[in-house]
Write a protein that holds these residues in place. Structure first.
Motif, PDB file in Angstrom:
ATOM      1  N   UNK A 137       0.787  -1.168   0.191  1.00 15.62           N
ATOM      2  CA  UNK A 137       0.034   0.069  -0.010  1.00 15.62           C
ATOM      3  C   UNK A 137       0.791   1.149   0.046  1.00 15.62           C
ATOM      4  N   UNK A 138       0.446   2.200  -0.851  1.00 15.28           N
ATOM      5  CA  UNK A 138       1.157   3.349  -1.063  1.00 15.28           C
ATOM      6  C   UNK A 138       2.312   3.582  -1.952  1.00 15.28           C
ATOM      7  N   UNK A 139       2.693   2.407  -2.465  1.00 19.50           N
ATOM      8  CA  UNK A 139       3.818   2.243  -3.405  1.00 19.50           C
ATOM      9  C   UNK A 139       3.620   2.444  -4.635  1.00 19.50           C
ATOM     10  N   UNK A 140       4.679   2.937  -5.610  1.00 25.81           N
ATOM     11  CA  UNK A 140       4.434   2.783  -7.012  1.00 25.81           C
ATOM     12  C   UNK A 140       5.002   1.881  -7.710  1.00 25.81           C
ATOM     13  N   UNK A 141       4.787   1.140  -8.679  1.00 30.46           N
ATOM     14  CA  UNK A 141       5.244   0.219  -9.533  1.00 30.46           C
ATOM     15  C   UNK A 141       5.359   0.411 -10.910  1.00 30.46           C
TER      16      UNK A 141
END
Length: 366
Positions: A244-248
């Motif tokens: 959660x909250x991450x960018x990929x």
């Protein structure tokens, strides 16, 4: 259990919905405004499927979205809805600001209210996945390292600026309100159901029709190419296991200049559907004046997605582009149906203006 997909009748969205049902019976509520690029024919294979609930409407319509959230109680939202064509954003940026920024804001507000009313278990399980683009990172020089998730945002077109703003809103709603968000930034997609204003489908369609194959500038703009079904599998994986909250970043590890792409398409067409006169399709290539502010190179470093979530693309460019060309050859009715008067007017306006040779490129608009 249900998911809500916005923009699920567009190119990537419809591929995602179709791909979803290949491996799951979990219902999908599919919300799409059906603008020029949204096409219910993309979803014809799902006709009669009781788990596919299509709703025509705007993802920025707060009343409609609130109604759908209350009615279907989705465990996740996958947001594909966006205006996405750079050239269109140059001619008419207002639509991009309204859709990509204001629309995303309205959606986030509805989702925040919906999520806020959940019990602790529901809040913990819920996800909002926002699908974005590598164009938010700007342009790279030839020898620069590829974009990572920590690359500074430097958008150079009204389209990429509007997507960057939407990304920032999604991030802010996580950090301010705790909304459990995920963001993916993908490279150039290609594959079935791609609206023929983008490079690959435009080349396939124009070549068969005997029209010019318009190439901007010197054709050496470099992009990383990602087969759309690989993108869909990446989104499923991020939705399933992303932090959660991450960018990929999602890429295909296929950096190629536009002119090479056009030559590859021509060679495949020479093989699969030769011209009646026996001449190569490359003879139809026509160079046109480059578009304003054209980014020179995009490149995605997708190692985070591979290392943390175990995702890698299944297709090479060679296998993916062959499947794509064959799909367009096998689906001429789909192509005819999307070539409305509005589409033809747009192609003529865009490439005619850039070329300065309206008569020579009249065929592009026919």
């Amino acid at each position: 259990m249900t998911i809500l997909v916005t923009g699920g009748a567009g190119f990537i969205g419809s591929n995602f919905v179709l791909d979803w049902f290949e491996g799951s019976t979990e219902p999908v509520v599919n919300l799409d405004k059906l603008t020029y690029a949204g096409n219910l024919q993309n979803l014809a294979a799902l006709e009669g499927n009781p788990n596919h609930h299509f709703v025509q409407g705007d993802f920025g319509d707060a009343a409609l979205v609130a109604q759908l959230l209350a009615q279907y109680q989705p465990r996740a939202i996958v947001n594909f809805a966006a205006e996405s064509h750079v050239d269109r954003s140059i001619h008419g940026p207002a639509d991009f600001i309204h859709t990509n920024i204001v629309g995303t804001f309205n959606l986030l507000e509805c989702v925040r209210s919906y999520w806020g009313a959940m019990d602790a278990t529901g809040k913990e399980a819920f996800r909002f996945l926002h699908v974005s683009t590598d164009e938010v990172y700007g342009s790279l020089a030839k020898d620069d390292p590829a974009f990572t998730e920590h690359h500074r945002y430097e958008p150079n077109s009204p389209y990429s600026a509007s997507k960057a703003a939407s990304d920032h809103l999604v991030r802010a709603y996580h950090h301010t309100y705790g909304l459990p968000v995920l963001t993916t930034n993908c490279s150039n997609n290609y594959g079935p159901f791609h609206f023929p204003e983008k490079l690959i489908p435009l080349m396939i369609v124009n070549a068969q029709a005997g029209k010019p194959l318009p190439v901007y500038g010197d054709g050496q703009q470099i992009r990383d190419w990602l087969y759309v079904k690989d993108h869909c599998s990446a989104i499923r994986r991020v939705l399933q296991a992303g932090t959660v909250g991450e960018v990929y970043n999602v890429g295909g590890w296929n950096e190629k200049p536009n002119l090479e792409i056009v030559h590859t398409v021509c060679a495949l067409l020479d093989e699969l559907k030769p011209r009646a006169d026996g001449k190569p399709y490359q003879e139809q290539i026509t160079y046109v004046t480059d578009r304003p502010g054209h980014d020179r190179r995009y490149a995605i470093d997708a190692r985070k997605l591979e290392q943390e979530l175990g995702w890698k693309p299944a297709e090479t460019f060679e296998t993916g582009i062959r499947k794509t060309v064959q799909w367009y050859l096998d689906n001429p009715e789909w192509v005819r149906n999307v070539q409305s008067g509005g589409y033809r007017d747009w192609i003529g306006k865009q490439y005619g203006e850039h070329s300065g040779e309206h008569k020579a490129l009249d065929k592009v608009a026919v």
